[in-house]
Motif scaffolding. Structure first.
Motif, PDB file in Angstrom:
ATOM      1  N   GLU A 237       0.828  -1.207   0.000  1.00  5.75           N
ATOM      2  CA  GLU A 237       0.000   0.000   0.000  1.00  5.75           C
ATOM      3  C   GLU A 237       0.864   1.260   0.000  1.00  5.75           C
ATOM      4  N   SER A 259      -2.967   2.851  -1.562  1.00  8.23           N
ATOM      5  CA  SER A 259      -4.105   2.597  -0.674  1.00  8.23           C
ATOM      6  C   SER A 259      -4.472   1.124  -0.778  1.00  8.23           C
ATOM      7  N   ALA A 260      -5.260   0.644   0.178  1.00  5.26           N
ATOM      8  CA  ALA A 260      -5.681  -0.753   0.148  1.00  5.26           C
ATOM      9  C   ALA A 260      -6.528  -1.042  -1.089  1.00  5.26           C
TER      10      ALA A 260
END
Length: 346
Positions: A237, A259-260
């Motif tokens: 991430e 980001s996830a």
């Protein structure tokens, strides 16, 4: 004779800079703004205000890049802007900085005739990156080293901007903070976006603002990339998390999806056979892991999860140390990859 050569070189550089007057102002006088045919700022040292005028277009009064400070009577060219705004003493350093600025790819140099880029667009990201510089010797390097990240070879995707715009919201004025800028690229290396990490003025941490990290441009499927992947790579991430693992395995290609959700959607290089998923210890990280493993399996790619002992691998690096981080991932790697990539302490 040598002095004459220096003058000629300086004259040539000043002339070339004048062709990119607005880009020079945006980079070195970032506290100002364009107004008509001029860039207006407080002074040549980049203070806020309206007393200094930089001519952005050539006219009967002279070439672009000439400036005058109405409050002090100071005047000069764009080499003076670079010198004073950066606090450079040795004129050789001024010339080197000018050459570095002018060495950026031509399409990325902003010209005064170009229209403003839409906010948050890939074009805005390209312009921001064009106005930034490599991280070595900057506050971005200070910030990363403060987080235990000392393996910085091959981090060309990271840049630094000393006065990057930050706007808290639509109702508050724009601020400027130093920032680490990361280039987001697609599988072909084309720039699609940028990620900003605003920093404290001394580089000791992130800036004391509400959202010190923001991304812009086209992010889905793309990433901040370190190294060129072949059959094996790792993906995570965050930038710091990914760089922390890279301290133990500097020869393995890695990518930070930012980001996830974007990690779950990252695109696979066509040569990829094995993917190490750099996991964060949180629910979003678990969801991204599961989604990415399924997508990899559907594509015929072996996926292996690397889990940190603490919240993420940067926590492991900072609190447990590099030796402990190496030991924690050694048993999680395929044996052939452990022998190939895991760099042991000297």
């Amino acid at each position: 004779m040598k002095e004459a050569v220096v003058r000629e070189t300086a004259h040539d550089l000043a002339d070339r800079l004048s062709g990119h007057a607005e880009a020079v102002c945006q980079r070195y006088l970032s506290n100002g703004r364009r107004q008509g045919k001029y860039w207006i700022v407080g002074d040549v040292r980049n203070a806020s205000g309206r007393s200094m005028f930089v001519r952005l277009l050539p006219s009967r009064k002279g070439p672009a890049g000439k400036w005058t400070d109405a409050a002090t009577g100071e005047h000069g060219d764009l080499l003076d802007v670079i010198r004073e705004s950066m606090g450079l003493v040795d004129f050789k350093d001024v010339l080197d900085e000018a050459r570095s600025f002018l060495a950026m790819p031509g399409p990325q140099l902003l010209r005064a005739t170009r229209d403003p880029a839409p906010v948050g667009s890939p074009e805005a990201a390209r312009r921001l990156i064009a106005m930034s510089r490599p991280i070595i010797g900057t506050l971005a390097e200070t910030y990363l080293r403060g987080r235990g990240i000392t393996t910085l070879d091959g981090t060309g995707a990271l840049r630094f901007h000393p006065h990057c715009y930050y706007r808290p919201n639509d109702h508050q004025p724009t601020e400027t903070w130093p920032a680490m800028i990361a280039c987001v690229t697609d599988l072909h290396g084309r720039l699609t976006g940028a990620h900003r990490t605003w920093l404290a003025p001394d580089g000791s941490g992130k800036a004391p603002i509400d959202t010190p990290r923001r991304a812009m441009g086209d992010l889905l499927g793309n990433a901040v990339r370190f190294g060129v992947p072949c059959s094996v790579m790792a993906a995570g991430e965050g930038i710091e998390t990914t760089l922390s693992l890279r301290c133990a395995m500097p020869d393995m290609a890695m990518a930070a999806a930012l980001s996830a959700a974007h990690l779950a959607a990252i695109l696979f290089p066509p040569t990829l056979e094995r993917l190490y998923v750099i996991r964060d210890n949180d629910p979003a990280g678990d969801a991204a892991r599961d989604s990415l493993i399924k997508r990899a399996a559907d594509a015929g790619i072996e996926a292996i999860v690397l889990s940190p002992a603490m919240e993420d691998f940067n926590d492991d690096l900072r609190h447990l140390g590099l030796t402990a981080l190496r030991a924690s991932i050694a048993d999680q790697l395929m044996r052939r990859d452990r022998l190939r990539y895991l760099r042991q302490a000297a």
